[in-house]
Design a protein around this motif. Structure first.
Motif, PDB file in Angstrom:
ATOM      1  N   MET A   1       3.950  -3.480   3.656  1.00 44.52           N
ATOM      2  CA  MET A   1       2.931  -4.501   3.437  1.00 44.52           C
ATOM      3  C   MET A   1       3.166  -5.648   4.416  1.00 44.52           C
ATOM      4  O   MET A   1       4.299  -5.986   4.727  1.00 44.52           O
ATOM      5  CB  MET A   1       2.998  -5.038   2.015  1.00 44.52           C
ATOM      6  N   HIS A   2       2.073  -6.229   4.844  1.00 46.94           N
ATOM      7  CA  HIS A   2       2.120  -7.390   5.728  1.00 46.94           C
ATOM      8  C   HIS A   2       1.190  -8.444   5.143  1.00 46.94           C
ATOM      9  O   HIS A   2       0.092  -8.127   4.701  1.00 46.94           O
ATOM     10  CB  HIS A   2       1.643  -7.024   7.141  1.00 46.94           C
ATOM     11  N   ARG A   3       1.629  -9.686   5.145  1.00 43.44           N
ATOM     12  CA  ARG A   3       0.812 -10.780   4.630  1.00 43.44           C
ATOM     13  C   ARG A   3       0.702 -11.857   5.696  1.00 43.44           C
ATOM     14  O   ARG A   3       1.678 -12.252   6.320  1.00 43.44           O
ATOM     15  CB  ARG A   3       1.415 -11.368   3.374  1.00 43.44           C
TER      16      ARG A   3
ATOM     17  N   TRP B   1      -3.811   0.934   9.661  1.00 44.55           N
ATOM     18  CA  TRP B   1      -3.742  -0.250   8.800  1.00 44.55           C
ATOM     19  C   TRP B   1      -4.886  -0.210   7.793  1.00 44.55           C
ATOM     20  O   TRP B   1      -5.997   0.203   8.127  1.00 44.55           O
ATOM     21  CB  TRP B   1      -3.897  -1.521   9.629  1.00 44.55           C
TER      22      TRP B   1
ATOM     23  N   PHE C   1      -5.651  -4.584   2.264  1.00 40.21           N
ATOM     24  CA  PHE C   1      -5.462  -4.534   0.826  1.00 40.21           C
ATOM     25  C   PHE C   1      -6.257  -5.640   0.140  1.00 40.21           C
ATOM     26  O   PHE C   1      -6.850  -5.435  -0.910  1.00 40.21           O
ATOM     27  CB  PHE C   1      -3.972  -4.651   0.495  1.00 40.21           C
TER      28      PHE C   1
ATOM     29  N   ASP D   1      -3.859  -9.528   3.415  1.00 40.24           N
ATOM     30  CA  ASP D   1      -2.794  -8.610   3.016  1.00 40.24           C
ATOM     31  C   ASP D   1      -3.146  -7.224   3.535  1.00 40.24           C
ATOM     32  O   ASP D   1      -4.240  -6.714   3.270  1.00 40.24           O
ATOM     33  CB  ASP D   1      -2.655  -8.557   1.496  1.00 40.24           C
TER      34      ASP D   1
ATOM     35  N   PHE E   1      -1.688  -3.083   4.499  1.00 39.71           N
ATOM     36  CA  PHE E   1      -0.722  -2.006   4.378  1.00 39.71           C
ATOM     37  C   PHE E   1      -0.751  -1.214   5.674  1.00 39.71           C
ATOM     38  O   PHE E   1      -1.820  -0.932   6.207  1.00 39.71           O
ATOM     39  CB  PHE E   1      -1.072  -1.097   3.199  1.00 39.71           C
ATOM     40  N   ARG E   2       0.429  -0.855   6.169  1.00 38.79           N
ATOM     41  CA  ARG E   2       0.513  -0.164   7.459  1.00 38.79           C
ATOM     42  C   ARG E   2       1.377   1.077   7.321  1.00 38.79           C
ATOM     43  O   ARG E   2       2.432   1.041   6.690  1.00 38.79           O
ATOM     44  CB  ARG E   2       1.146  -1.093   8.483  1.00 38.79           C
TER      45      ARG E   2
END
Length: 86
Positions: free
Chosen positions: A1-3, A21, A24, A65, A67-68
């Protein structure tokens, strides 16, 4: 996850290996190579190997947000993974 917090801009990154990617939650803009897209919750996009990639979270949204998933572990195992961050 990346924020990415609201209004934030990521640094431009290039890396060996492709990634997929999925947004989210939130809204923003992504740049891949010389193309740019607006993204919202549920959108998916691909970053091909060694293409410049950056993202911006909209200031009036709660952030971005994502997801990768990628093939980076394969390149890491082969000791061929490279990343360039500007």
């Amino acid at each position: 996850m990346h924020r990415l917090r609201a209004g934030a801009v990521s640094r431009t990154t290039r890396e060996v290996g492709s990634s997929v990617w999925q947004v989210f939650d939130g809204r923003g803009t992504v740049s891949v190579g010389d193309k740019c897209w607006s993204v919202n919750r549920g959108d998916m996009f691909v970053v091909p190997s060694w293409q410049p990639f950056s993202m911006v979270a909209e200031a009036d949204a709660a952030g971005l947000d994502l997801f990768r998933f990628s093939d980076a572990p394969i390149f890491e195992a082969l000791h061929a993974h490279r990343v360039q961050i500007k």
